[in-house]
Design a protein around this motif. Structure first.
Motif, PDB file in Angstrom:
ATOM      1  N   LYS A 246       0.830  -1.212   0.000  1.00 16.28           N
ATOM      2  CA  LYS A 246       0.000   0.000   0.000  1.00 16.28           C
ATOM      3  C   LYS A 246       0.865   1.264   0.000  1.00 16.28           C
ATOM      4  O   LYS A 246       0.563   2.231  -0.714  1.00 16.28           O
ATOM      5  CB  LYS A 246      -0.921  -0.003   1.217  1.00 16.28           C
ATOM      6  CG  LYS A 246      -1.767   1.256   1.341  1.00 16.28           C
ATOM      7  CD  LYS A 246      -2.583   1.274   2.626  1.00 16.28           C
ATOM      8  CE  LYS A 246      -3.316   2.595   2.786  1.00 16.28           C
ATOM      9  NZ  LYS A 246      -4.064   2.663   4.067  1.00 16.28           N
ATOM     10  N   ASN A 247       1.923   1.286   0.820  1.00 21.89           N
ATOM     11  CA  ASN A 247       2.785   2.470   0.894  1.00 21.89           C
ATOM     12  C   ASN A 247       3.417   2.784  -0.460  1.00 21.89           C
ATOM     13  O   ASN A 247       3.542   3.952  -0.841  1.00 21.89           O
ATOM     14  CB  ASN A 247       3.884   2.266   1.937  1.00 21.89           C
ATOM     15  CG  ASN A 247       3.336   2.267   3.355  1.00 21.89           C
ATOM     16  OD1 ASN A 247       2.394   2.983   3.671  1.00 21.89           O
ATOM     17  ND2 ASN A 247       3.921   1.447   4.215  1.00 21.89           N
ATOM     18  N   PHE A 248       3.816   1.748  -1.197  1.00 21.99           N
ATOM     19  CA  PHE A 248       4.438   1.955  -2.507  1.00 21.99           C
ATOM     20  C   PHE A 248       3.412   2.423  -3.534  1.00 21.99           C
ATOM     21  O   PHE A 248       3.732   3.227  -4.416  1.00 21.99           O
ATOM     22  CB  PHE A 248       5.112   0.660  -2.969  1.00 21.99           C
ATOM     23  CG  PHE A 248       6.264   0.243  -2.113  1.00 21.99           C
ATOM     24  CD1 PHE A 248       7.522   0.799  -2.292  1.00 21.99           C
ATOM     25  CD2 PHE A 248       6.087  -0.706  -1.107  1.00 21.99           C
ATOM     26  CE1 PHE A 248       8.584   0.414  -1.494  1.00 21.99           C
ATOM     27  CE2 PHE A 248       7.144  -1.106  -0.309  1.00 21.99           C
ATOM     28  CZ  PHE A 248       8.402  -0.532  -0.494  1.00 21.99           C
ATOM     29  N   LYS A 249       2.186   1.937  -3.434  1.00 20.46           N
ATOM     30  CA  LYS A 249       1.127   2.397  -4.333  1.00 20.46           C
ATOM     31  C   LYS A 249       0.822   3.869  -4.083  1.00 20.46           C
ATOM     32  O   LYS A 249       0.546   4.626  -5.023  1.00 20.46           O
ATOM     33  CB  LYS A 249      -0.130   1.554  -4.129  1.00 20.46           C
ATOM     34  CG  LYS A 249       0.022   0.101  -4.588  1.00 20.46           C
ATOM     35  CD  LYS A 249      -1.241  -0.702  -4.306  1.00 20.46           C
ATOM     36  CE  LYS A 249      -1.089  -2.153  -4.740  1.00 20.46           C
ATOM     37  NZ  LYS A 249      -2.291  -2.961  -4.423  1.00 20.46           N
ATOM     38  N   THR A 250       0.867   4.270  -2.810  1.00 20.01           N
ATOM     39  CA  THR A 250       0.635   5.680  -2.475  1.00 20.01           C
ATOM     40  C   THR A 250       1.731   6.563  -3.045  1.00 20.01           C
ATOM     41  O   THR A 250       1.477   7.692  -3.498  1.00 20.01           O
ATOM     42  CB  THR A 250       0.555   5.862  -0.947  1.00 20.01           C
ATOM     43  OG1 THR A 250      -0.441   4.981  -0.421  1.00 20.01           O
ATOM     44  CG2 THR A 250       0.213   7.291  -0.591  1.00 20.01           C
ATOM     45  N   LEU A 251       2.968   6.053  -3.034  1.00 18.00           N
ATOM     46  CA  LEU A 251       4.100   6.826  -3.554  1.00 18.00           C
ATOM     47  C   LEU A 251       3.913   7.191  -5.022  1.00 18.00           C
ATOM     48  O   LEU A 251       4.282   8.288  -5.449  1.00 18.00           O
ATOM     49  CB  LEU A 251       5.394   6.029  -3.397  1.00 18.00           C
ATOM     50  CG  LEU A 251       6.071   6.009  -2.030  1.00 18.00           C
ATOM     51  CD1 LEU A 251       7.288   5.113  -2.061  1.00 18.00           C
ATOM     52  CD2 LEU A 251       6.442   7.406  -1.595  1.00 18.00           C
ATOM     53  N   ILE A 252       3.349   6.281  -5.788  1.00 19.66           N
ATOM     54  CA  ILE A 252       3.195   6.500  -7.225  1.00 19.66           C
ATOM     55  C   ILE A 252       2.340   7.729  -7.526  1.00 19.66           C
ATOM     56  O   ILE A 252       2.573   8.452  -8.501  1.00 19.66           O
ATOM     57  CB  ILE A 252       2.587   5.247  -7.893  1.00 19.66           C
ATOM     58  CG1 ILE A 252       3.530   4.052  -7.727  1.00 19.66           C
ATOM     59  CG2 ILE A 252       2.307   5.497  -9.369  1.00 19.66           C
ATOM     60  CD1 ILE A 252       2.951   2.746  -8.215  1.00 19.66           C
ATOM     61  N   SER A 253       1.352   7.970  -6.670  1.00 20.20           N
ATOM     62  CA  SER A 253       0.445   9.101  -6.885  1.00 20.20           C
ATOM     63  C   SER A 253       0.786  10.309  -6.020  1.00 20.20           C
ATOM     64  O   SER A 253       0.053  11.301  -6.030  1.00 20.20           O
ATOM     65  CB  SER A 253      -1.005   8.667  -6.610  1.00 20.20           C
ATOM     66  OG  SER A 253      -1.132   8.173  -5.286  1.00 20.20           O
ATOM     67  N   ASP A 254       1.875  10.240  -5.270  1.00 17.27           N
ATOM     68  CA  ASP A 254       2.285  11.339  -4.388  1.00 17.27           C
ATOM     69  C   ASP A 254       3.108  12.345  -5.202  1.00 17.27           C
ATOM     70  O   ASP A 254       4.286  12.125  -5.485  1.00 17.27           O
ATOM     71  CB  ASP A 254       3.108  10.792  -3.218  1.00 17.27           C
ATOM     72  CG  ASP A 254       3.400  11.860  -2.168  1.00 17.27           C
ATOM     73  OD1 ASP A 254       3.234  13.065  -2.467  1.00 17.27           O
ATOM     74  OD2 ASP A 254       3.778  11.487  -1.044  1.00 17.27           O
ATOM     75  N   THR A 255       2.486  13.450  -5.581  1.00 16.59           N
ATOM     76  CA  THR A 255       3.161  14.447  -6.430  1.00 16.59           C
ATOM     77  C   THR A 255       4.345  15.084  -5.716  1.00 16.59           C
ATOM     78  O   THR A 255       5.335  15.448  -6.359  1.00 16.59           O
ATOM     79  CB  THR A 255       2.170  15.538  -6.863  1.00 16.59           C
ATOM     80  OG1 THR A 255       1.554  16.126  -5.704  1.00 16.59           O
ATOM     81  CG2 THR A 255       1.079  14.950  -7.755  1.00 16.59           C
ATOM     82  N   ASN A 256       4.256  15.237  -4.401  1.00 13.44           N
ATOM     83  CA  ASN A 256       5.370  15.825  -3.653  1.00 13.44           C
ATOM     84  C   ASN A 256       6.587  14.908  -3.683  1.00 13.44           C
ATOM     85  O   ASN A 256       7.734  15.373  -3.814  1.00 13.44           O
ATOM     86  CB  ASN A 256       4.954  16.085  -2.203  1.00 13.44           C
ATOM     87  CG  ASN A 256       3.933  17.190  -2.079  1.00 13.44           C
ATOM     88  OD1 ASN A 256       3.965  18.158  -2.835  1.00 13.44           O
ATOM     89  ND2 ASN A 256       3.008  17.051  -1.146  1.00 13.44           N
ATOM     90  N   PHE A 257       6.358  13.607  -3.562  1.00 12.74           N
ATOM     91  CA  PHE A 257       7.470  12.655  -3.641  1.00 12.74           C
ATOM     92  C   PHE A 257       8.074  12.646  -5.042  1.00 12.74           C
ATOM     93  O   PHE A 257       9.305  12.632  -5.192  1.00 12.74           O
ATOM     94  CB  PHE A 257       6.986  11.250  -3.273  1.00 12.74           C
ATOM     95  CG  PHE A 257       7.992  10.177  -3.584  1.00 12.74           C
ATOM     96  CD1 PHE A 257       9.152  10.051  -2.830  1.00 12.74           C
ATOM     97  CD2 PHE A 257       7.781   9.305  -4.645  1.00 12.74           C
ATOM     98  CE1 PHE A 257      10.087   9.064  -3.135  1.00 12.74           C
ATOM     99  CE2 PHE A 257       8.714   8.316  -4.940  1.00 12.74           C
ATOM    100  CZ  PHE A 257       9.865   8.206  -4.188  1.00 12.74           C
ATOM    101  N   ILE A 258       7.229  12.651  -6.061  1.00 12.70           N
ATOM    102  CA  ILE A 258       7.722  12.649  -7.442  1.00 12.70           C
ATOM    103  C   ILE A 258       8.564  13.901  -7.691  1.00 12.70           C
ATOM    104  O   ILE A 258       9.632  13.834  -8.316  1.00 12.70           O
ATOM    105  CB  ILE A 258       6.540  12.577  -8.426  1.00 12.70           C
ATOM    106  CG1 ILE A 258       5.831  11.231  -8.293  1.00 12.70           C
ATOM    107  CG2 ILE A 258       7.024  12.790  -9.863  1.00 12.70           C
ATOM    108  CD1 ILE A 258       4.558  11.115  -9.094  1.00 12.70           C
ATOM    109  N   ARG A 259       8.104  15.032  -7.170  1.00 12.10           N
ATOM    110  CA  ARG A 259       8.865  16.275  -7.337  1.00 12.10           C
ATOM    111  C   ARG A 259      10.208  16.187  -6.622  1.00 12.10           C
ATOM    112  O   ARG A 259      11.237  16.648  -7.143  1.00 12.10           O
ATOM    113  CB  ARG A 259       8.052  17.454  -6.797  1.00 12.10           C
ATOM    114  CG  ARG A 259       8.692  18.812  -7.058  1.00 12.10           C
ATOM    115  CD  ARG A 259       7.880  19.920  -6.427  1.00 12.10           C
ATOM    116  NE  ARG A 259       8.375  21.232  -6.810  1.00 12.10           N
ATOM    117  CZ  ARG A 259       7.926  22.375  -6.311  1.00 12.10           C
ATOM    118  NH1 ARG A 259       6.936  22.376  -5.422  1.00 12.10           N
ATOM    119  NH2 ARG A 259       8.430  23.528  -6.713  1.00 12.10           N
ATOM    120  N   SER A 260      10.222  15.593  -5.431  1.00  6.85           N
ATOM    121  CA  SER A 260      11.478  15.466  -4.680  1.00  6.85           C
ATOM    122  C   SER A 260      12.459  14.547  -5.411  1.00  6.85           C
ATOM    123  O   SER A 260      13.670  14.790  -5.403  1.00  6.85           O
ATOM    124  CB  SER A 260      11.200  14.941  -3.272  1.00  6.85           C
ATOM    125  OG  SER A 260      10.778  13.588  -3.280  1.00  6.85           O
TER     126      SER A 260
END
Length: 294
Positions: free
Chosen positions: A54-68
């Motif tokens: 679940k945590n990894f699936k959330t990462l995929i849609s986390d725009t702040n993480f993608i930006r980082s």
């Protein structure tokens, strides 16, 4: 046989402390990061709930993480290219050209490497200060500014970080390359000169190929260390601001941990871990060359 066994036992006793420490403080924590990435857990709570991927699936849609991650990759690429280009050029000049005070320049270039990141961050924060910082003061001497340039604003903060990181790293790698260049026989340059090859041709056709093994090793090391250095500079200079413009993956991971999302932050750590190893493998493959002997 007794002597061989005694030697093996002595060697085992010597390396056992290092192996035990490495296992306890490196292997076990790393395995625990992978384990905790599959759980949902607060930073200070003993309770944990298994959530699988679940945590990894959330990462995929986390725009702040993608930006980082994008910011981190940008720093890795730009800082690496600029640092190694300048380090090689300066090393070549100081190694081959007759310049007065060569040892002085070596020391001056190397000084930033012995300073802590906090000190360097303080120096550049003062330089970038909008009101009376050195950079704006110098620009104002040649060009009247109605409003001060915000070097740590959203549009320029990454450029400011790149400059600071490059300044910190150039000297160390320049000295390493100077040591490698010193081992290249002068006769090769003399022969190339007799054949009409200029300094630039000699640098790219003789110097670079003969020290390529050293370049390749330091390149891999620098790319991996830049992931950590980017976090340190961001933490000391910008804290990820303004508005997340300078956030990198490691600083975002710590932010999620401080927000109480411990399992989620561990998932970010796993992604960074896999990314760093994949990047190392890619760099090693791309830079693979047959070693030259002289």
């Amino acid at each position: 046989m007794k002597r061989a066994r005694g030697r093996s036992g002595f060697l085992a006793v010597c390396i056992a402390p290092a192996v035990i420490l490495f296992f306890v403080f490196m292997i076990l924590p790393t395995l625990n990061v992978f384990r905790m990435s599959l759980f949902e857990k607060g930073a200070y709570s003993p309770n944990e709930t298994f959530v699988g991927l679940k945590n990894f699936k959330t990462l995929i849609s986390d725009t702040n993480f993608i930006r980082s991650m994008q910011n981190m990759i940008l720093l890795i690429v730009i800082v690496t290219i600029v640092t190694f280009a300048f380090a090689l050029v300066f090393a070549g000049i100081l190694s081959r050209e007759k310049i007065k005070g060569q040892n002085f320049f070596r020391i001056i270039f190397y000084i930033p490497n012995i300073l802590s990141v906090v000190v360097i961050a303080g120096i550049f924060s003062a330089i970038y200060k909008p009101e009376n910082g050195m950079l704006n003061s110098i620009i104002s001497l040649f060009h009247k500014m109605e409003n001060p340039i915000l070097w740590k604003g959203e549009s320029l903060v990454m450029v400011s970080l790149i400059i600071a990181m490059v300044w910190q790293a150039i000297g160390y790698y320049m000295v390493m390359y100077m040591a490698s260049m010193a081992s290249v026989p002068e006769s090769l340059y003399e022969s190339a000169g007799l054949d009409g090859a200029g300094r630039m041709v000699q640098f790219f056709q003789i110097t670079i190929p003969l020290i390529w093994t050293n370049i390749r090793t330091t390149l891999t090391f620098f790319i991996i260390s830049t992931i950590n250095m980017a976090f340190l500079f961001v933490k000391a200079m910008t804290s990820g601001g303004p508005n997340g413009a300078s956030e990198v993956a490691l600083s975002y991971m710590y932010g999620q941990k401080d927000a109480g999302l411990y399992g989620y932050s561990m998932a970010i750590g796993v992604v960074i871990f896999i990314f760093s190893f994949a990047l190392s493998a890619l760099v090693n493959k791309v830079t693979e060359r047959e070693p030259l002997e002289f």
